[in-house]
Design a protein around this motif. Sequence first.
Motif, mmCIF file in Angstrom:
data_model
loop_
_atom_site.group_PDB
_atom_site.id
_atom_site.type_symbol
_atom_site.label_atom_id
_atom_site.label_comp_id
_atom_site.label_asym_id
_atom_site.label_seq_id
_atom_site.Cartn_x
_atom_site.Cartn_y
_atom_site.Cartn_z
ATOM 1 N N LEU A 12 35.582 24.803 37.986
ATOM 2 C CA LEU A 12 36.883 24.402 38.525
ATOM 3 C C LEU A 12 37.962 24.464 37.442
ATOM 4 C CD1 LEU A 12 38.768 23.154 40.694
ATOM 5 C CD2 LEU A 12 37.980 20.914 39.878
ATOM 6 N N LEU A 13 37.651 23.928 36.282
ATOM 7 C CA LEU A 13 38.590 23.926 35.162
ATOM 8 C C LEU A 13 38.967 25.347 34.764
ATOM 9 C CD1 LEU A 13 40.139 22.672 32.790
ATOM 10 C CD2 LEU A 13 37.945 22.507 31.569
ATOM 11 N N VAL A 14 37.983 26.173 34.533
ATOM 12 C CA VAL A 14 38.221 27.544 34.077
ATOM 13 C C VAL A 14 38.969 28.347 35.140
ATOM 14 C CG1 VAL A 14 37.051 29.718 33.468
ATOM 15 C CG2 VAL A 14 36.332 27.563 32.406
ATOM 16 N N ASN A 15 38.554 28.226 36.398
ATOM 17 C CA ASN A 15 39.237 28.958 37.469
ATOM 18 C C ASN A 15 40.696 28.525 37.596
ATOM 19 O OD1 ASN A 15 36.870 30.336 38.058
ATOM 20 N ND2 ASN A 15 36.338 29.022 39.779
ATOM 21 N N SER A 16 40.927 27.226 37.545
ATOM 22 C CA SER A 16 42.298 26.704 37.649
ATOM 23 C C SER A 16 43.149 27.158 36.468
ATOM 24 C CB SER A 16 42.275 25.173 37.719
ATOM 25 O OG SER A 16 41.574 24.734 38.849
ATOM 26 N N PHE A 17 42.547 27.159 35.292
ATOM 27 C CA PHE A 17 43.233 27.603 34.082
ATOM 28 C C PHE A 17 43.642 29.073 34.202
ATOM 29 C CE2 PHE A 17 42.569 29.679 29.883
ATOM 30 C CZ PHE A 17 43.692 29.190 29.247
ATOM 31 N N TYR A 18 42.700 29.929 34.586
ATOM 32 C CA TYR A 18 43.020 31.350 34.669
ATOM 33 C C TYR A 18 43.978 31.670 35.810
ATOM 34 C CZ TYR A 18 40.216 32.696 30.729
ATOM 35 O OH TYR A 18 39.737 32.856 29.455
ATOM 36 N N ASP A 19 44.020 30.830 36.838
ATOM 37 C CA ASP A 19 45.040 31.001 37.872
ATOM 38 C C ASP A 19 46.427 30.853 37.259
ATOM 39 O OD1 ASP A 19 43.197 31.406 39.904
ATOM 40 O OD2 ASP A 19 43.325 29.346 40.676
ATOM 41 N N LYS A 20 46.563 29.942 36.311
ATOM 42 C CA LYS A 20 47.836 29.755 35.606
ATOM 43 C C LYS A 20 48.095 30.905 34.633
ATOM 44 C CE LYS A 20 48.143 24.692 35.386
ATOM 45 N NZ LYS A 20 47.016 24.173 36.104
ATOM 46 N N VAL A 21 47.077 31.258 33.872
ATOM 47 C CA VAL A 21 47.207 32.276 32.823
ATOM 48 C C VAL A 21 47.687 33.607 33.392
ATOM 49 C CG1 VAL A 21 45.850 33.731 31.245
ATOM 50 C CG2 VAL A 21 45.578 31.251 31.199
ATOM 51 N N ILE A 22 47.080 34.033 34.460
ATOM 52 C CA ILE A 22 47.374 35.354 34.995
ATOM 53 C C ILE A 22 48.832 35.466 35.473
ATOM 54 C CG2 ILE A 22 46.663 35.019 37.391
ATOM 55 C CD1 ILE A 22 45.661 37.986 35.193
ATOM 56 N N LYS A 23 49.432 34.333 35.823
ATOM 57 C CA LYS A 23 50.823 34.318 36.295
ATOM 58 C C LYS A 23 51.813 34.017 35.174
ATOM 59 C CE LYS A 23 49.144 32.346 40.583
ATOM 60 N NZ LYS A 23 48.960 31.063 41.258
ATOM 61 N N ASP A 24 51.309 33.725 33.994
ATOM 62 C CA ASP A 24 52.159 33.243 32.916
ATOM 63 C C ASP A 24 52.949 34.369 32.252
ATOM 64 O OD1 ASP A 24 52.745 30.755 31.220
ATOM 65 O OD2 ASP A 24 52.278 32.289 29.720
ATOM 66 N N ASP A 25 54.238 34.101 32.007
ATOM 67 C CA ASP A 25 55.122 35.096 31.392
ATOM 68 C C ASP A 25 54.837 35.321 29.908
ATOM 69 O OD1 ASP A 25 56.444 35.418 33.803
ATOM 70 O OD2 ASP A 25 58.034 33.991 33.288
ATOM 71 N N VAL A 26 54.216 34.363 29.244
ATOM 72 C CA VAL A 26 53.997 34.467 27.796
ATOM 73 C C VAL A 26 52.668 35.148 27.470
ATOM 74 C CG1 VAL A 26 53.786 33.159 25.640
ATOM 75 C CG2 VAL A 26 55.423 32.431 27.376
ATOM 76 N N ILE A 27 51.607 34.815 28.180
ATOM 77 C CA ILE A 27 50.289 35.382 27.835
ATOM 78 C C ILE A 27 49.626 36.176 28.955
ATOM 79 C CG2 ILE A 27 49.819 33.688 26.029
ATOM 80 C CD1 ILE A 27 47.950 32.240 28.017
ATOM 81 N N GLY A 28 50.150 36.127 30.146
ATOM 82 C CA GLY A 28 49.515 36.819 31.269
ATOM 83 C C GLY A 28 49.348 38.310 31.048
ATOM 84 N N PHE A 29 50.299 38.917 30.356
ATOM 85 C CA PHE A 29 50.241 40.369 30.146
ATOM 86 C C PHE A 29 49.008 40.802 29.348
ATOM 87 C CE2 PHE A 29 52.153 39.070 26.196
ATOM 88 C CZ PHE A 29 51.808 40.052 25.263
ATOM 89 N N PHE A 30 48.496 39.933 28.475
ATOM 90 C CA PHE A 30 47.274 40.285 27.749
ATOM 91 C C PHE A 30 46.145 40.565 28.735
ATOM 92 C CE2 PHE A 30 49.208 38.019 24.093
ATOM 93 C CZ PHE A 30 48.975 38.959 23.103
ATOM 94 N N PHE A 31 46.045 39.749 29.745
ATOM 95 C CA PHE A 31 44.948 39.829 30.709
ATOM 96 C C PHE A 31 45.183 40.907 31.758
ATOM 97 C CE2 PHE A 31 45.021 35.725 28.767
ATOM 98 C CZ PHE A 31 43.684 35.441 28.549
ATOM 99 N N LYS A 32 46.439 41.065 32.191
ATOM 100 C CA LYS A 32 46.747 42.024 33.254
ATOM 101 C C LYS A 32 46.977 43.432 32.727
ATOM 102 C CE LYS A 32 50.160 39.527 34.663
ATOM 103 N NZ LYS A 32 51.346 38.947 35.314
#
Length: 126
Positions: A12-32
């Motif tokens: 739950l923690l990891v999934n919720s965290f990555y839901d935020k990360v993937i949408k994030d303007d600062v670090i999301g681009f690393f993942f996407k």
Amino acid sequence: MKNLETREDIELLVNSFYDKVIKDDVIGFFFKDIIKVDFAQHLPKMYSFWESILFGQMTYKGNPMGAHFPINEIEAMEQKHFDRWLQLWKATIQENFSGENADMAITKSENIAKLMAFKMDLARRL
């Protein structure tokens, strides 16, 4: 608030965290954009990583530092990126969990962020 106690809690923690990360303007681009993460493979690794860190269940097999050096060569992973990662991680914990393991997850993440930022910066200088 719930204690952080089980593998399911970590998921739950990891999934919720990555839901935020993937949408994030600062670090999301690393993942996407940079590494184009396959979350079907990545998330189970992260579950095992945090299960090992928090519960001593040695389920994680990998080298997190080694996995990040090639990314750092493509796009510099700077202090601001680690600060944002940490901010999102802490917020996700605080939204979902409390107690000793939640506190430990924050402390461990702070140590990880400091070490990773230091090593990525050092690697760029060499």
